[in-house]
Motif scaffolding. Structure first.
Motif, PDB file in Angstrom:
ATOM      1  N   ALA A   1      45.593  -3.221  22.518  1.00  0.00           N
ATOM      2  CA  ALA A   1      44.731  -3.308  21.328  1.00  0.00           C
ATOM      3  C   ALA A   1      44.798  -2.066  20.435  1.00  0.00           C
ATOM      4  O   ALA A   1      44.005  -1.925  19.509  1.00  0.00           O
ATOM      5  N   ILE A   2      45.732  -1.157  20.687  1.00  0.00           N
ATOM      6  CA  ILE A   2      45.946  -0.007  19.817  1.00  0.00           C
ATOM      7  C   ILE A   2      47.072  -0.362  18.853  1.00  0.00           C
ATOM      8  O   ILE A   2      48.151  -0.800  19.281  1.00  0.00           O
ATOM      9  N   PRO A   3      46.865  -0.199  17.547  1.00  0.00           N
ATOM     10  CA  PRO A   3      47.847  -0.678  16.568  1.00  0.00           C
ATOM     11  C   PRO A   3      49.096   0.197  16.492  1.00  0.00           C
ATOM     12  O   PRO A   3      49.078   1.367  16.864  1.00  0.00           O
ATOM     13  N   ALA A   4      50.166  -0.394  15.980  1.00  0.00           N
ATOM     14  CA  ALA A   4      51.355   0.385  15.658  1.00  0.00           C
ATOM     15  C   ALA A   4      51.068   1.250  14.434  1.00  0.00           C
ATOM     16  O   ALA A   4      50.307   0.850  13.541  1.00  0.00           O
ATOM     17  N   VAL A   5      51.649   2.429  14.406  1.00  0.00           N
ATOM     18  CA  VAL A   5      51.432   3.364  13.305  1.00  0.00           C
ATOM     19  C   VAL A   5      52.756   4.017  12.917  1.00  0.00           C
ATOM     20  O   VAL A   5      53.662   4.124  13.733  1.00  0.00           O
TER      21      VAL A   5
ATOM     22  N   GLU B   1      41.649  21.031  19.554  1.00  0.00           N
ATOM     23  CA  GLU B   1      43.033  20.585  19.693  1.00  0.00           C
ATOM     24  C   GLU B   1      43.017  19.134  20.166  1.00  0.00           C
ATOM     25  O   GLU B   1      42.401  18.816  21.186  1.00  0.00           O
ATOM     26  N   ILE B   2      43.676  18.287  19.414  1.00  0.00           N
ATOM     27  CA  ILE B   2      43.778  16.867  19.763  1.00  0.00           C
ATOM     28  C   ILE B   2      45.258  16.557  19.971  1.00  0.00           C
ATOM     29  O   ILE B   2      46.073  16.722  19.064  1.00  0.00           O
ATOM     30  N   ASP B   3      45.602  16.108  21.164  1.00  0.00           N
ATOM     31  CA  ASP B   3      47.002  15.938  21.529  1.00  0.00           C
ATOM     32  C   ASP B   3      47.692  14.823  20.761  1.00  0.00           C
ATOM     33  O   ASP B   3      48.882  14.924  20.451  1.00  0.00           O
ATOM     34  N   VAL B   4      46.962  13.755  20.460  1.00  0.00           N
ATOM     35  CA  VAL B   4      47.557  12.561  19.859  1.00  0.00           C
ATOM     36  C   VAL B   4      46.708  12.108  18.684  1.00  0.00           C
ATOM     37  O   VAL B   4      45.496  11.876  18.836  1.00  0.00           O
ATOM     38  N   VAL B   5      47.332  11.981  17.525  1.00  0.00           N
ATOM     39  CA  VAL B   5      46.665  11.473  16.325  1.00  0.00           C
ATOM     40  C   VAL B   5      47.563  10.403  15.719  1.00  0.00           C
ATOM     41  O   VAL B   5      48.696  10.686  15.316  1.00  0.00           O
ATOM     42  N   GLY B   6      47.083   9.167  15.667  1.00  0.00           N
ATOM     43  CA  GLY B   6      47.814   8.088  15.020  1.00  0.00           C
ATOM     44  C   GLY B   6      47.363   7.954  13.577  1.00  0.00           C
ATOM     45  O   GLY B   6      46.161   7.880  13.306  1.00  0.00           O
TER      46      GLY B   6
END
Length: 472
Positions: free
Chosen positions: A375-379, A393-398
């Motif tokens: 349920a996480i969209p493609a980006v 610090e945020i490791d992953v940002v879509g």
């Protein structure tokens, strides 16, 4: 002969180019050219050797040497004379005196009724600032070679020079299609090493996907056994490959080497890199980082967010080189004196911290290929976010674009430890950091080597998930 692993896409692309040559036999210009570029020791030559072996067509494979004098021409003539081209013996009878004559003579011995392959490896060794060889090659291609049913493969390791070969305004512009060759992906590393997904990610970080290093990995062998054996040999590819590549890339670039070593030691900001490199001047550091980025050895990245930022961070793009600069390069004397046990102990002490940072780009790339999932969209973009003080610090940002996004679509945190799953404490930290970036209730994802112990993540991704897109 050992099985050739991976490169299915590249082999298929080369096969398609050769099929196009075959189907155009009898046409005015049946020839095709493919320009193959990739970092040193990444396996470009081995890929092409495998391709011509499978193709079973007449071919010549020439590896260029530095300079445009008589000696490189003699080597070229010898390679053609000893090749499988039907009339190659002509080169034994009449040696060409210059490259124009050599390429014209080559065109004359190429068969007209069947496809053939001509390989020129290490093309940048023949190039110079004046573009002399490029002009010679362009004229030979336009007037003679492209009129033969031949697949011309031009291979080179200097990425900026190979890109320049076909750039606008250069003689060979639009005369060949480009094929970048990268390292073996993590699924191919798993296939070569016989490791499970989690261990294959570790192997990918250490080997960088270099086939010459991966080939030394015994099936199913754990990381520490592999390193203990390979580091005990000072001539092992994992010890020697970086030395050879750096010597070729930077024969007289001491400042660039110093900056590269500073980044490899773990420094990421401009100021800290300058200090670690010996306090070099701002202008000197700028030139050095520009050179390293131009050669695709270093990436200079900005945080992905809704607001502009000047907090650029630098990293080594090749994970093997990153590993070598952190753990091996500074300690080669102890490896040479057969004290690799000291090196191995140092790696074990620093492994968890180093891996936690080094795995981030690989996981981001995996998510780009994997999504949509759970349920996480493609980006279009998966990056990271940080502040100057590192309090967030945020490791992953879509996001929809980078570095300044119009829209953020999800955030994520990576916890890449053997025995510690992603838990509620990790999720609470991610939730707090989300508030510093946006007031929107963006989905939060957990990426973990050891699974998840929280019920508050919108999605969880582990090694088996992340290796999947590389296997398809």
């Amino acid at each position: 002969m050992a099985d050739f692993v991976g490169r299915r896409r590249e082999l298929a692309a080369l096969g398609q180019a050769l099929d196009e040559v075959r189907s155009a036999i009898g046409a005015q210009r049946p020839g095709r050219c493919v320009i193959i570029r990739g970092r040193r020791r990444i396996g470009k030559s081995a890929l092409v050797e495998e391709f011509v072996r499978r193709s079973r067509v007449p071919y010549v494979f020439h590896t260029a040497q530095l300079g445009l004098g008589a000696e490189p021409l003699e080597e070229f003539a010898h390679d053609v004379a000893s090749s499988s081209l039907p009339e190659a013996a002509i080169f034994d009878e009449a040696a060409p005196g210059n490259w124009t004559a050599a390429l014209r003579q080559l065109a004359g011995v190429l068969p007209q009724d069947q496809a053939s392959v001509v390989v020129l490896d290490e093309v940048p060794y023949l190039m110079d600032d004046s573009g002399a060889f490029e002009s010679i090659l362009q004229r030979a291609w336009d007037r003679e070679l492209s009129h033969r049913p031949v697949l011309l493969l031009l291979i080179g390791s200097d990425l900026s020079m190979m890109e320049a070969l076909t750039s606008y305004g250069r003689p060979f512009h639009q005369r060949g299609s480009e094929m970048p060759v990268g390292p073996l992906n993590v699924a191919e590393v798993a296939q070569m090493t016989g490791l499970d997904a989690a261990s294959a990610f570790d192997a990918a970080l250490v080997t960088g996907g270099l086939p010459i290093v991966c080939a030394r990995w015994r099936t199913g062998e754990d990381l520490w056994s592999f390193l203990a054996r390979e580091l005990a040999d000072p001539l092992s590819p994992i010890v020697a490959s970086a030395q050879l590549s750096l010597a070729a890339e930077f024969p007289d670039q001491a400042q660039a080497r110093a900056v590269l070593e500073a980044i490899g030691s773990g420094e990421r900001t401009f100021t800290n890199i300058a200090r670690a490199a010996g306090g070099i001047a701002h202008s000197t550091l700028t030139r050095a980082t520009d050179l390293l980025i131009d050669k695709r050895i270093v990436a200079g990245e900005l945080p992905v967010s809704l607001q502009p930022s000047k907090e650029r961070r630098y990293r080594i793009t090749d994970t093997y080189l990153r590993f070598w600069l952190a753990f091996l390069g500074p300690h080669l004397p102890e490896i040479d004196r057969i004290r690799s046990d000291l090196t191995l102990d140092r790696i074990k002490r620093g492994w968890t911290s180093w891996r936690g940072r080094a795995i981030e780009p690989l996981i981001r790339e995996s998510l780009l290929r994997l999504l949509p999932a759970h349920a996480i969209p493609a980006v279009p973009v998966v990056g990271g976010f940080w502040t100057r003080s590192n309090d967030v610090e945020i490791d992953v940002v879509g996001a929809d674009r980078e570095p300044i996004a119009k829209r953020l679509l999800f955030l994520g945190s990576i916890k890449w430890l053997e025995n510690a799953p992603f838990d509620d404490h990790d999720m609470l930290a991610l939730q707090r950091h989300r508030l510093r970036v946006t007031d929107q209730p963006l989905p939060l994802i957990a990426i973990s080597r050891a699974g998840s112990a929280t019920k508050h993540a919108d999605a969880v991704f582990g090694p088996d998930d992340l290796i999947t897109p590389w296997q398809s």
